[in-house]
Design a protein around this motif. Structure first.
Motif, PDB file in Angstrom:
ATOM      1  N   LYS A 230       0.800  -1.222   0.000  1.00 23.23           N
ATOM      2  CA  LYS A 230       0.000   0.000   0.000  1.00 23.23           C
ATOM      3  C   LYS A 230       0.832   1.272   0.000  1.00 23.23           C
ATOM      4  O   LYS A 230       0.338   2.319  -0.371  1.00 23.23           O
TER       5      LYS A 230
ATOM      6  N   VAL B 183      -2.170  -2.797 -12.764  1.00 20.17           N
ATOM      7  CA  VAL B 183      -2.471  -3.440 -11.482  1.00 20.17           C
ATOM      8  C   VAL B 183      -2.586  -2.404 -10.371  1.00 20.17           C
ATOM      9  O   VAL B 183      -3.474  -2.487  -9.515  1.00 20.17           O
ATOM     10  N   ARG B 184      -1.715  -1.408 -10.386  1.00 13.89           N
ATOM     11  CA  ARG B 184      -1.772  -0.372  -9.342  1.00 13.89           C
ATOM     12  C   ARG B 184      -3.092   0.382  -9.406  1.00 13.89           C
ATOM     13  O   ARG B 184      -3.745   0.593  -8.381  1.00 13.89           O
TER      14      ARG B 184
ATOM     15  N   ARG C 205      -5.903  -0.654 -10.672  1.00 14.25           N
ATOM     16  CA  ARG C 205      -7.011  -1.562 -10.362  1.00 14.25           C
ATOM     17  C   ARG C 205      -7.100  -1.843  -8.863  1.00 14.25           C
ATOM     18  O   ARG C 205      -8.171  -1.783  -8.272  1.00 14.25           O
ATOM     19  N   TYR C 206      -5.972  -2.114  -8.227  1.00 13.82           N
ATOM     20  CA  TYR C 206      -6.004  -2.557  -6.834  1.00 13.82           C
ATOM     21  C   TYR C 206      -6.006  -1.413  -5.825  1.00 13.82           C
ATOM     22  O   TYR C 206      -6.249  -1.639  -4.654  1.00 13.82           O
ATOM     23  N   GLN C 207      -5.737  -0.183  -6.255  1.00 17.54           N
ATOM     24  CA  GLN C 207      -5.865   0.927  -5.314  1.00 17.54           C
ATOM     25  C   GLN C 207      -7.325   1.255  -5.050  1.00 17.54           C
ATOM     26  O   GLN C 207      -7.654   1.865  -4.043  1.00 17.54           O
TER      27      GLN C 207
ATOM     28  N   VAL D  19      -9.549  -1.105  -4.614  1.00 15.36           N
ATOM     29  CA  VAL D  19     -10.057  -2.186  -3.773  1.00 15.36           C
ATOM     30  C   VAL D  19      -9.794  -1.849  -2.309  1.00 15.36           C
ATOM     31  O   VAL D  19      -8.737  -1.349  -1.949  1.00 15.36           O
TER      32      VAL D  19
ATOM     33  N   ASN E 213      -9.345  -3.939   0.140  1.00 13.88           N
ATOM     34  CA  ASN E 213      -8.564  -4.962   0.825  1.00 13.88           C
ATOM     35  C   ASN E 213      -7.115  -4.903   0.342  1.00 13.88           C
ATOM     36  O   ASN E 213      -6.810  -5.346  -0.768  1.00 13.88           O
TER      37      ASN E 213
ATOM     38  N   LEU F 217      -5.338  -8.176  -0.988  1.00 14.67           N
ATOM     39  CA  LEU F 217      -5.840  -8.876  -2.166  1.00 14.67           C
ATOM     40  C   LEU F 217      -4.755  -9.030  -3.233  1.00 14.67           C
ATOM     41  O   LEU F 217      -4.586 -10.105  -3.805  1.00 14.67           O
ATOM     42  N   LEU F 218      -3.995  -7.981  -3.489  1.00 21.79           N
ATOM     43  CA  LEU F 218      -2.945  -8.062  -4.511  1.00 21.79           C
ATOM     44  C   LEU F 218      -1.823  -9.020  -4.112  1.00 21.79           C
ATOM     45  O   LEU F 218      -1.464  -9.889  -4.922  1.00 21.79           O
TER      46      LEU F 218
ATOM     47  N   THR G 292      -3.137 -12.512  -4.516  1.00 27.52           N
ATOM     48  CA  THR G 292      -3.334 -12.863  -5.917  1.00 27.52           C
ATOM     49  C   THR G 292      -2.004 -13.143  -6.594  1.00 27.52           C
ATOM     50  O   THR G 292      -1.864 -14.121  -7.333  1.00 27.52           O
TER      51      THR G 292
ATOM     52  N   ASP H 216      -6.218 -11.137 -14.289  1.00 26.35           N
ATOM     53  CA  ASP H 216      -6.275 -11.419 -12.857  1.00 26.35           C
ATOM     54  C   ASP H 216      -5.554 -12.700 -12.487  1.00 26.35           C
ATOM     55  O   ASP H 216      -5.595 -13.118 -11.351  1.00 26.35           O
TER      56      ASP H 216
END
Length: 130
Positions: A64, A88-89, A91-93, A95, A97, A100-101, A104, A127
């Motif tokens: 994070k 990916v950054r 997409r997962y920022q 989320v 949780n 999760l990254l 995954t 994914d």
């Protein structure tokens, strides 16, 4: 009466034979294990294992901070990897949780037996879990 005297002898002889077979089997298994190392048991090349283990950040904690993302960004310099990291950054920022990254990525690396770089590209494309 003769039968009762032969039964203990029969049990003694065949019990001893069974113990000898068991002892030989255990000795043979132990001897065979000594010749194998962990890489042959896992069917893995040591260089490939070192490449897979080389991750820029620990995958057992959340990703994070900006320092974590910078470490991921400089892990490989090719264009496909840089695009994958940005995808990916972004997409997962979004989320909520933060684990999760890492989960995954770790699952993708384990499932497909690939390096961190390849797992990042696979996660960016689909994914990674297909």
């Amino acid at each position: 009466m003769e039968f009762l005297r032969s039964v203990p002898a029969f049990v003694f002889v065949f019990g001893g034979l069974a113990c000898l077979i068991l002892a030989f089997s255990l000795w043979h298994i132990g001897r065979r294990r000594d010749r194998q190392d962990v890489f042959t048991i896992l069917s893995t090349d040591p260089k490939q294992l070192a490449q897979r283990a080389a991750t820029p950040v620990g995958l057992l904690k959340p990703i994070k901070s900006d320092a974590d993302w910078r470490a991921i960004q400089v892990h490989a310099r090719d264009a496909a990897y840089r695009r994958a990291v940005e995808t990916v950054r972004n997409r997962y920022q979004l989320v909520g949780n933060p684990m999760l990254l890492p989960n995954t990525l770790r699952t993708t690396m384990d499932r497909w037996d690939i390096s961190f770089r390849d797992a990042m590209i696979r996660v960016a494309n689909d994914d990674g879990l297909r």
